[in-house]
Structure formats: structure tokens, C-alpha cells
Motif scaffolding. Structure first.
Motif, mmCIF file in Angstrom:
data_model
loop_
_atom_site.group_PDB
_atom_site.id
_atom_site.type_symbol
_atom_site.label_atom_id
_atom_site.label_comp_id
_atom_site.label_asym_id
_atom_site.label_seq_id
_atom_site.Cartn_x
_atom_site.Cartn_y
_atom_site.Cartn_z
ATOM 1 N N ALA A 131 16.890 7.595 54.080
ATOM 2 C CA ALA A 131 16.465 8.422 52.955
ATOM 3 C C ALA A 131 15.888 7.610 51.800
ATOM 4 N N GLY A 175 23.868 11.676 48.394
ATOM 5 C CA GLY A 175 22.998 10.927 49.288
ATOM 6 C C GLY A 175 22.640 9.570 48.716
ATOM 7 N N ARG A 176 22.387 9.513 47.432
ATOM 8 C CA ARG A 176 22.069 8.242 46.796
ATOM 9 C C ARG A 176 23.259 7.288 46.842
ATOM 10 N N ARG A 224 21.836 15.485 46.337
ATOM 11 C CA ARG A 224 21.010 14.308 46.078
ATOM 12 C C ARG A 224 21.862 13.146 45.565
ATOM 13 N N ASP A 279 22.730 11.780 56.105
ATOM 14 C CA ASP A 279 23.139 11.109 54.874
ATOM 15 C C ASP A 279 24.294 11.835 54.200
ATOM 16 N N PRO A 318 15.097 9.108 48.040
ATOM 17 C CA PRO A 318 14.955 10.274 47.183
ATOM 18 C C PRO A 318 13.767 10.138 46.252
ATOM 19 N N ILE A 327 15.065 16.857 50.265
ATOM 20 C CA ILE A 327 16.207 17.118 51.143
ATOM 21 C C ILE A 327 15.711 17.787 52.416
ATOM 22 N N MET A 377 23.154 5.539 50.053
ATOM 23 C CA MET A 377 22.096 4.539 50.059
ATOM 24 C C MET A 377 22.509 3.309 49.272
ATOM 25 N N LEU A 424 16.403 13.049 52.058
ATOM 26 C CA LEU A 424 17.815 12.943 52.418
ATOM 27 C C LEU A 424 18.089 13.889 53.577
#
Length: 361
Positions: free
Chosen positions: A142, A130-131, A127, A50, A144, A28, A134, A3
């Protein structure tokens, strides 16, 4: 790939500290930094990260103005760092209104019981955010490494129809309260849901939002100014009444007590309690106090708080709704409800208000 994160703060010491903490996670990578809001806008344009971490008070351009510009140009998750004061709470809520996704205390001692736990919490939040980007399909860099803490997307939201109660469910016209639990992304989500309710809404409403103690008074005040229903922070002895939403105080637990009139008791948390306030604790107290004659809604949030309380309520005939993946900032709490088979209905955020009005008004 990791990420990609941009860190924004006017303190060089704090920037270096955050960079060091985040880069210690192989999932990360901090790809850039900025010392004020104007720099942040340029760095985000150039690097397309991200996730962005953002301070609020900075020279040249403050964090709230920068959030507003970034979200207008190229929306992405932004994690604010805030002071746990009344003024800090108001500024953080302004940042969330401007489009920021989540916040954490700037002082690590206020974030967790020790520095190692605070570092883990920071990395976990980054995290999760960031997901969420996505999942929304807005970025492809990214990937993860650890997906175990984040559920897969839920089925698409069901149409906005009169909900059909499950076999053995308490009739909707017999319900005595609406309970809503949420965490990350919750302040904006609650605002969206509650703004759609008329002042004549016939049920009492209980709100559990993971939030520090210094934030809940300001948040309740803000909601009260935006909504037609009354919204205020709950206090021990409060009696449930139609069209009034009571917000659980940060750092404490909101318990429902039955009897002649259902009342609120505010108490300290049992040892080892993670969430203060906890959705599970409030939901579980409604099993006895309200005989499960409730509609429980679980909105966006990280983790699974609310699942076990919803399970107890559902076992006694309560109704449970959950937010869908596409409209959740972090699809953790609603996913836990859906995957456990507890959701009678799954709605997009914008559809909760109309659905509640259709069913109860």
C-alpha cells in the motif's frame, strides 16, 4: 497503490455496506470478504491484506477467536465492529486483548452525528491503521494518497535514564499527579503502563481515553483487576489520592478543581467539542488546579488531542513524556507532542512503567 482491506461479517447486508463505503475512497480497496471467523483466517492467509474489519458475534467461529488466530499467524491491524452495550464493551475489550487494534460502533448512528460523517470516520480509521502497518515495515503493497493526517516517525526512543527536567521545570519530587492521555491503541497501552506500577505508587493518576460512555465502566473494572494500583471510573467529587487511577467517563469531560483538596468535576462537553472525553480539556484544567505540578504522558492515538493542553502545562513548568513511533498503534497524538517540541522524554511503550517506577518509587 491502495490500502488492501478484508471485510468480515456474517451479515451480507453489512458486508456490502462496508465494502461500498471503503471502496468509495480511491486510497482503499476491499480485496476480499468473509462471513465468519474461520473464513476470515483463510482469506487473510490468501490475500495478505493491510487491514481487516471484523465483527465479533459470528457463526462457525467468532471474531475474537479469529483475531487471536490471525495475530498469532501474521499480525496486522484489525478494526472491530462493536455494539455499544455493556456486553459489547466486554467483548470488544476481549478482542483488543486478543490483538485487535481499534473498534467502532456497528450502528452508524452511534458512530457520528450523521451518516456522511460516519463514513468519513470509518475510512479515516482504516487509512490510519493501514499506515501503521506500513510504518512497522510489515507490508509493502500500500501507498496511501494522503499523508497529511499522519505524522512522520519520531526520533528513536531515548535510553531509559533518570529524566533531566528542562530549564524552569518543576522538580520531579514536587509533582502532585500523573496525567495520561491516549486514543487508538490506548486500552492495551494503558494496561501495559499501569500494570508496572506498585500499589504504593505515590502519585494520583488521571486517565483520559477516547472511548464511548458504555465502555469506560467495563474498561476501568478490567484495569482494576489487572493492576496493583486501584483503577475506577471517575465521578464528580472524587478526591485525588496516591496510587489511585481515575478514568474519565466516556461521552463527558473530566475537570480538575483546586482548593483545599483537588477534586474531580464531571461535566458535559462545550458545544463543538470533538473528543468526549478530551485530553486537552483535562490537561488544561490541571494548569490551575495543580499549578502544573504534573507529569503529562501522551500515548498512541489518532489526531492531536493533548497537544495544546500539554503546551499550557509545559509553559508553567510541567513535565511531558510521549510514546515513540515504533511502539504506537497510530502515531498521531504523540507525534503532535514531539513535533511541537513539548516532549521531555520519548519512550517505547514497554519502558514507561519502569521509568515511572525509577523516578517516583
Amino acid at each position: 497503490m491502495a490500502l488492501r482491506v478484508v471485510v468480515v461479517d456474517d451479515s451480507g447486508f453489512f458486508r456490502r455496506r462496508i465494502v461500498e463505503i471503503l471502496n468509495a475512497d480511491i486510497g482503499i480497496e476491499v480485496v476480499g470478504t468473509a462471513s465468519n471467523g474461520r473464513e476470515a483466517i483463510e482469506v487473510v492467509r490468501k490475500l495478505d491484506p493491510d487491514v481487516v474489519t471484523m465483527d465479533i458475534e459470528m457463526p462457525v467461529m467468532d471474531g475474537i477467536s479469529a483475531v487471536r488466530r490471525i495475530m498469532a499467524e501474521s499480525p496486522r491491524p484489525i478494526l472491530m465492529f462493536s455494539t455499544l452495550t455493556t456486553e459489547g464493551a466486554k467483548a470488544t475489550l476481549d478482542a483488543l486483548d486478543a490483538g485487535a487494534t481499534d473498534f467502532l460502533p456497528k450502528r452508524f448512528s452511534e458512530m457520528a452525528k450523521d451518516e456522511d460523517s460516519a463514513k468519513i470516520l470509518l475510512r479515516r480509521r482504516v487509512r490510519a491503521l493501514g499506515r501503521s502497518r506500513m510504518r512497522a515495515g510489515t507490508h509493502q503493497h500500500a501507498e496511501p494518497r494522503d499523508r497529511t493526517a499522519f505524522a512522520e516517525p519520531a526520533p528513536a526512543a531515548r535510553p531509559l535514564l533518570q529524566p533531566r527536567p528542562a530549564a524552569g521545570a518543576i522538580p520531579l519530587n514536587s509533582l502532585r499527579a500523573l496525567l495520561i492521555g491516549t486514543s487508538t491503541g490506548g486500552p492495551v497501552a494503558l494496561q501495559e503502563v499501569l500494570k508496572g506500577l506498585p500499589s504504593s505508587f505515590p502519585l494520583p493518576i488521571l486517565l483520559v481515553q477516547h472511548m464511548p460512555a458504555s465502555f469506560t465502566p467495563a474498561f476501568a473494572e478490567r484495569l482494576n483487576g489487572l493492576c496493583q494500583i486501584e483503577v475506577r471510573e471517575a465521578a464528580s467529587g472524587d478526591v485525588l489520592k496516591p496510587g489511585c487511577a481515575l478514568l474519565a467517563p466516556g461521552g463527558l469531560q473530566m475537570i480538575l478543581e483546586g482548593g483545599g483538596q483537588t477534586r474531580i468535576r464531571i461535566q458535559e462537553s462545550p458545544p463543538g467539542t470533538i473528543y468526549k472525553p478530551s485530553v486537552d480539556i483535562t490537561f488544561n484544567s490541571a494548569v490551575t488546579a495543580l499549578k502544573s505540578q504534573v507529569l503529562a504522558i501522551v500515548l498512541t492515538g489518532m489526531g492531536a488531542d493533548g497537544r495544546e493542553g500539554a503546551r499550557a502545562l509545559k509553559g508553567q513548568g510541567a513535565h511531558v513524556w510521549a510514546q515513540d513511533a515504533a511502539s504506537s498503534v497510530v502515531f498521531g497524538m504523540p507525534a503532535a507532542i514531539i513535533e511541537a517540541g513539548l516532549a521531555d522524554q520519548v519512550y517505547s511503550l514497554k519502558d514507561f512503567g519502569p521509568a515511572l517506577v525509577k523516578v517516583f518509587c
